[in-house]
Motif scaffolding. Sequence first.
Motif, PDB file in Angstrom:
ATOM      1  N   PRO A  50     -20.351  32.341  60.985  1.00  0.00           N
ATOM      2  CA  PRO A  50     -20.178  31.469  62.148  1.00  0.00           C
ATOM      3  C   PRO A  50     -19.254  30.297  61.831  1.00  0.00           C
ATOM      4  O   PRO A  50     -19.343  29.705  60.757  1.00  0.00           O
ATOM      5  N   GLY A  51     -18.363  30.003  62.742  1.00  0.00           N
ATOM      6  CA  GLY A  51     -17.451  28.870  62.547  1.00  0.00           C
ATOM      7  C   GLY A  51     -16.489  29.082  61.397  1.00  0.00           C
ATOM      8  O   GLY A  51     -16.061  28.130  60.766  1.00  0.00           O
ATOM      9  N   ASP A  52     -16.154  30.323  61.099  1.00  0.00           N
ATOM     10  CA  ASP A  52     -15.229  30.661  60.014  1.00  0.00           C
ATOM     11  C   ASP A  52     -15.730  30.242  58.641  1.00  0.00           C
ATOM     12  O   ASP A  52     -14.954  30.149  57.695  1.00  0.00           O
ATOM     13  N   LEU A  53     -16.999  29.974  58.514  1.00  0.00           N
ATOM     14  CA  LEU A  53     -17.583  29.654  57.209  1.00  0.00           C
ATOM     15  C   LEU A  53     -17.873  30.967  56.490  1.00  0.00           C
ATOM     16  O   LEU A  53     -18.679  31.765  56.962  1.00  0.00           O
ATOM     17  N   PRO A  54     -17.190  31.229  55.382  1.00  0.00           N
ATOM     18  CA  PRO A  54     -17.427  32.494  54.678  1.00  0.00           C
ATOM     19  C   PRO A  54     -18.879  32.594  54.203  1.00  0.00           C
ATOM     20  O   PRO A  54     -19.484  31.608  53.804  1.00  0.00           O
ATOM     21  N   ARG A  55     -19.399  33.789  54.260  1.00  0.00           N
ATOM     22  CA  ARG A  55     -20.768  34.039  53.805  1.00  0.00           C
ATOM     23  C   ARG A  55     -20.709  34.931  52.569  1.00  0.00           C
ATOM     24  O   ARG A  55     -20.156  36.022  52.608  1.00  0.00           O
ATOM     25  N   ALA A  56     -21.287  34.444  51.506  1.00  0.00           N
ATOM     26  CA  ALA A  56     -21.336  35.198  50.247  1.00  0.00           C
ATOM     27  C   ALA A  56     -22.515  36.169  50.292  1.00  0.00           C
ATOM     28  O   ALA A  56     -23.513  35.904  50.959  1.00  0.00           O
ATOM     29  N   PRO A  57     -22.403  37.275  49.579  1.00  0.00           N
ATOM     30  CA  PRO A  57     -23.563  38.177  49.483  1.00  0.00           C
ATOM     31  C   PRO A  57     -24.741  37.440  48.853  1.00  0.00           C
ATOM     32  O   PRO A  57     -24.551  36.531  48.048  1.00  0.00           O
ATOM     33  N   ASN A  58     -25.939  37.834  49.230  1.00  0.00           N
ATOM     34  CA  ASN A  58     -27.101  37.190  48.614  1.00  0.00           C
ATOM     35  C   ASN A  58     -27.910  38.157  47.754  1.00  0.00           C
ATOM     36  O   ASN A  58     -28.958  37.796  47.242  1.00  0.00           O
ATOM     37  N   HIS A  59     -27.425  39.385  47.596  1.00  0.00           N
ATOM     38  CA  HIS A  59     -28.045  40.350  46.689  1.00  0.00           C
ATOM     39  C   HIS A  59     -26.953  40.981  45.830  1.00  0.00           C
ATOM     40  O   HIS A  59     -25.893  41.356  46.346  1.00  0.00           O
TER      41      HIS A  59
END
Length: 97
Positions: A50-59
């Motif tokens: 959301p909002g172009d905030l990159p999301r890193a994998p969490n596993h």
Amino acid sequence: MKKNHIARFEEVVQRFVEGTFARLFAGRLRPLEVANALAHALEDHAVPGPGDLPRAPNHYWVALNPNDYDALLLEQRNLSDDLARHLFDLAHQMGYA
């Protein structure tokens, strides 16, 4: 800019495993190699959020030769926790969620 964060992460992990501990693993898989692979996976598998905030994998799954696994854990019982903490710090530095 992301590569700069990876380089800093690698430096932190390298300091973490330098000295006598690193010499114990001459010719074997070293924690730094595992940490580098995880750092690259973090960067390679980040997705837009959301909002172009990159999301890193969490596993993350790490497959190791049983001999390498035993040798790594023999000397560094908390290696998985330490690697997880460093990945979290790296993701935070890179502005990932």
